[in-house]
Write a protein that holds these residues in place. Structure first.
Motif, PDB file in Angstrom:
ATOM      1  N   HIS A  58      -7.631  10.522  13.911  1.00 61.75           N
ATOM      2  CA  HIS A  58      -6.826   9.810  12.914  1.00 61.75           C
ATOM      3  C   HIS A  58      -6.008   8.685  13.572  1.00 61.75           C
ATOM      4  O   HIS A  58      -5.967   7.565  13.062  1.00 61.75           O
ATOM      5  N   HIS A 111       5.427  10.036   6.151  1.00 61.05           N
ATOM      6  CA  HIS A 111       4.362   9.989   7.150  1.00 61.05           C
ATOM      7  C   HIS A 111       4.916  10.018   8.565  1.00 61.05           C
ATOM      8  O   HIS A 111       4.483  10.794   9.411  1.00 61.05           O
ATOM      9  N   ARG A 152       0.830  -1.215   0.000  1.00 57.44           N
ATOM     10  CA  ARG A 152       0.000   0.000   0.000  1.00 57.44           C
ATOM     11  C   ARG A 152       0.861   1.260   0.000  1.00 57.44           C
ATOM     12  O   ARG A 152       0.594   2.202  -0.722  1.00 57.44           O
ATOM     13  N   ALA A 188      -5.518  -1.695   9.821  1.00 64.27           N
ATOM     14  CA  ALA A 188      -5.121  -0.409   9.236  1.00 64.27           C
ATOM     15  C   ALA A 188      -3.659  -0.064   9.533  1.00 64.27           C
ATOM     16  O   ALA A 188      -2.942   0.423   8.662  1.00 64.27           O
ATOM     17  N   SER A 234      -0.536  -0.774   7.177  1.00 69.42           N
ATOM     18  CA  SER A 234      -0.287  -0.053   5.922  1.00 69.42           C
ATOM     19  C   SER A 234       0.816   0.988   6.118  1.00 69.42           C
ATOM     20  O   SER A 234       1.593   1.248   5.206  1.00 69.42           O
ATOM     21  N   MET A 235       0.908   1.554   7.330  1.00 74.51           N
ATOM     22  CA  MET A 235       2.002   2.500   7.622  1.00 74.51           C
ATOM     23  C   MET A 235       3.136   1.812   8.376  1.00 74.51           C
ATOM     24  O   MET A 235       4.246   2.315   8.431  1.00 74.51           O
ATOM     25  N   GLN A 264     -10.197  10.530   4.451  1.00 76.38           N
ATOM     26  CA  GLN A 264      -8.730  10.624   4.420  1.00 76.38           C
ATOM     27  C   GLN A 264      -8.270  11.861   3.644  1.00 76.38           C
ATOM     28  O   GLN A 264      -7.266  12.471   3.984  1.00 76.38           O
TER      29      GLN A 264
HETATM   30  C1  HEM Z   1       0.848   7.631  16.207  1.00 76.63           C
HETATM   31  C2  HEM Z   1       0.393   8.435  15.290  1.00 76.63           C
HETATM   32  C3  HEM Z   1      -0.152   8.006  13.949  1.00 76.63           C
HETATM   33  C4  HEM Z   1      -0.585   6.793  13.486  1.00 76.63           C
HETATM   34  C5  HEM Z   1      -0.643   5.468  14.238  1.00 76.63           C
HETATM   35  C6  HEM Z   1      -0.978   6.972  12.113  1.00 76.63           C
HETATM   36  C7  HEM Z   1      -1.448   5.983  11.276  1.00 76.63           C
HETATM   37  C8  HEM Z   1      -1.731   6.123   9.930  1.00 76.63           C
HETATM   38  C9  HEM Z   1      -2.136   5.071   9.050  1.00 76.63           C
HETATM   39  C10 HEM Z   1      -2.298   3.623   9.432  1.00 76.63           C
HETATM   40  C11 HEM Z   1      -2.349   5.613   7.825  1.00 76.63           C
HETATM   41  C12 HEM Z   1      -2.753   4.898   6.540  1.00 76.63           C
HETATM   42  C13 HEM Z   1      -4.239   4.734   6.407  1.00 76.63           C
HETATM   43  C14 HEM Z   1      -4.554   3.915   5.187  1.00 76.63           C
HETATM   44  O1  HEM Z   1      -3.819   2.994   4.854  1.00 76.63           O
HETATM   45  O2  HEM Z   1      -5.565   4.150   4.538  1.00 76.63           O
HETATM   46  C15 HEM Z   1      -2.068   7.024   7.932  1.00 76.63           C
HETATM   47  C16 HEM Z   1      -2.212   7.936   6.909  1.00 76.63           C
HETATM   48  C17 HEM Z   1      -2.031   9.298   7.043  1.00 76.63           C
HETATM   49  N1  HEM Z   1      -1.566   9.974   8.163  1.00 76.63           N
HETATM   50 FE1  HEM Z   1      -1.177   9.118   9.947  1.00 76.63          FE
HETATM   51  N2  HEM Z   1      -0.812   8.299  11.783  1.00 76.63           N
HETATM   52  C18 HEM Z   1      -0.312   8.957  12.872  1.00 76.63           C
HETATM   53  C19 HEM Z   1      -0.005  10.307  12.976  1.00 76.63           C
HETATM   54  C20 HEM Z   1      -0.214  11.217  11.964  1.00 76.63           C
HETATM   55  C21 HEM Z   1      -0.013  12.636  12.087  1.00 76.63           C
HETATM   56  C22 HEM Z   1       0.463  13.330  13.375  1.00 76.63           C
HETATM   57  C23 HEM Z   1      -0.338  13.195  10.904  1.00 76.63           C
HETATM   58  C24 HEM Z   1      -0.330  14.640  10.495  1.00 76.63           C
HETATM   59  C25 HEM Z   1      -0.005  15.623  11.225  1.00 76.63           C
HETATM   60  C26 HEM Z   1      -0.748  12.133  10.033  1.00 76.63           C
HETATM   61  C27 HEM Z   1      -1.166  12.324   8.737  1.00 76.63           C
HETATM   62  C28 HEM Z   1      -1.550  11.301   7.889  1.00 76.63           C
HETATM   63  C29 HEM Z   1      -2.057  11.528   6.551  1.00 76.63           C
HETATM   64  C30 HEM Z   1      -2.216  12.894   5.866  1.00 76.63           C
HETATM   65  C31 HEM Z   1      -2.344  10.275   6.030  1.00 76.63           C
HETATM   66  C32 HEM Z   1      -2.945   9.976   4.639  1.00 76.63           C
HETATM   67  C33 HEM Z   1      -4.418  10.195   4.682  1.00 76.63           C
HETATM   68  C34 HEM Z   1      -5.096   9.245   5.655  1.00 76.63           C
HETATM   69  O3  HEM Z   1      -4.872   8.042   5.590  1.00 76.63           O
HETATM   70  O4  HEM Z   1      -5.852   9.744   6.494  1.00 76.63           O
HETATM   71  N3  HEM Z   1      -0.661  10.946  10.703  1.00 76.63           N
HETATM   72  N4  HEM Z   1      -1.703   7.320   9.233  1.00 76.63           N
END
Ligand code: HEM
Length: 343
Positions: free
Chosen positions: A294, A134, A125, A305, A308-309, A231
């Motif tokens: 989020h 990310h 992904r 989920a 993926s990250m 998203q």
């Molecule tokens: C511990 C903290 C975080 C975790 C566990 C996390 C987890 C994830 C995951 C699993 C995805 C992928 C979703 C998918 O596959 O569809 C993702 C996407 C993303 N993350 Fe994070 N995230 C974290 C913190 C953040 C922060 C602090 C930001 C921005 C300030 C951020 C911005 C984004 C964006 C813009 C995406 C792409 C759009 C979306 O999937 O919503 N994330 N995140």
């Protein structure tokens, strides 16, 4: 007549002449201060403090700093109420409110499961550059959020625990981290923007996704490509909100910097600085509240989920359930699945 007689006579005459010249000047001195003069009328000062009054009470100063003659700036009182009372309340309401809503959602709805069960086959992904962008953004954001919240709430929660001396040292280091982490955050959002903007352009499908509440409230799973409408919202708030946070943050790092062009009128002034601190604080708490949601959905809220990250790969059944349009392109039709390349 001795020489001494003439010397004493001359000294006495000089003294008398001195008094004669100086006395009118001395006599005038008290009348030069006019206690009812415009500059000291108290009513004027009080009027200026009323809403809609002057922007500031200013005079003249001989030192070069053009802000120095501003004695009272009524807008500063509103700003102080915002910073010391309203912002902490707005922040507490949005942050605690979001946590309460997420706990309630988890209690009522439970974890969103992969309905067909995990297939055991995975599909790529996100590649390593996407994951680097990310996690760079996420790490920087979390440090910025914690060190920023310390500026607003530290004195209420940490100061009593740590004592003044330790808290002062801690807060100073926290502020250094806050300033320098901003560069990592900006780099992160630039990399994210460059890689994902193409997948985040709004489309007709997003309306359908929103109309069905993202499938959260019913049984239906509205189709989505690589990113669904929710998203895309997170993406644009991260990019645009991040740019606003950076812009207002740098304006505070270089206070009273006189910006060129159309910003010239607002920059370099006390009101301009107060306005950017207002925007910075307000957007900070709103963005942190959004990121709570989020993080919830990326970890405990939705089965499958996080990977993926984490590893960059997701289960094919997860892909089909949440991103059917994207899955149609990347999941091998045979289902005999060696991992297919990401979109
Ligand atoms: C511990 C903290 C975080 C975790 C566990 C996390 C987890 C994830 C995951 C699993 C995805 C992928 C979703 C998918 O596959 O569809 C993702 C996407 C993303 N993350 Fe994070 N995230 C974290 C913190 C953040 C922060 C602090 C930001 C921005 C300030 C951020 C911005 C984004 C964006 C813009 C995406 C792409 C759009 C979306 O999937 O919503 N994330 N995140």
């Amino acid at each position: 007549m001795s020489f001494n007689f003439w010397r004493r006579t001359f000294s006495v005459c000089a003294l008398l002449l001195g008094f004669a010249v100086a006395s009118p000047v001395l006599a005038q001195q008290p009348s030069r201060v006019n206690p009812t003069g415009d500059s000291v009328k108290e009513q004027q000062l009080l009027d200026a403090l009323k809403p809609g009054g002057q922007q500031s009470i200013s005079g003249r100063a001989s030192i070069p700093d053009s802000r120095a003659p501003s004695i009272i700036q009524p807008a500063g009182r509103d700003w102080r109420v915002w910073r010391d009372t309203t912002l902490p309340r707005v922040g507490a309401f949005s942050l605690v409110g979001t946590i309460v809503l997420l706990i309630a959602f988890l209690a009522i709805k439970g974890r969103i499961k992969v309905e067909a069960g995990l297939s055991g086959q995975q599909v790529q992904r996100f590649n390593s550059v996407e994951r680097f962008a990310h996690w760079l953004t996420a790490t920087a954001f979390i440090i910025l959020a914690l060190t920023g919240l310390n500026i607003t709430y530290g004195r209420y929660f940490l100061l009593p625990l740590m004592g003044a001396e330790t808290f002062t040292a801690f807060a100073q280091w926290a502020k250094y981290f806050h300033n320098y982490m901003s560069f990592a955050f900006v780099l992160g959002i630039v990399l994210m923007f460059a890689q994902w903007v193409i997948f985040n352009i709004p489309s007709i499908r997003d309306i359908q996704w929103i109309a069905q509440g993202g499938g959260i409230f019913g049984k239906a799973h509205p189709p989505a490509a690589k990113f669904n409408a929710g998203q895309k919202l997170i993406f644009w708030v991260t990019i645009l909100g991040g740019a606003l946070m950076a812009g207002t943050g740098y304006a505070m790092m270089f206070p009273f910097y006189q910006a060129p062009g159309s910003l010239a009128e607002y920059s370099g002034t006390m009101q301009g600085l107060q306005f950017v601190t207002f925007l910075h604080g307000l957007f900070a708490v709103l963005m942190i509240a959004m990121i709570f949601g989020h993080i919830y959905i990326g970890t405990i809220g939705m089965q499958g989920a996080f990977w993926s990250m984490g590893t960059g790969k997701v289960d094919t059944n997860w892909a089909k359930q949440h991103h059917s349009v994207w899955a149609d392109k990347v999941v091998p039709k045979s289902g005999a699945g060696k991992p297919a390349p990401g979109e």
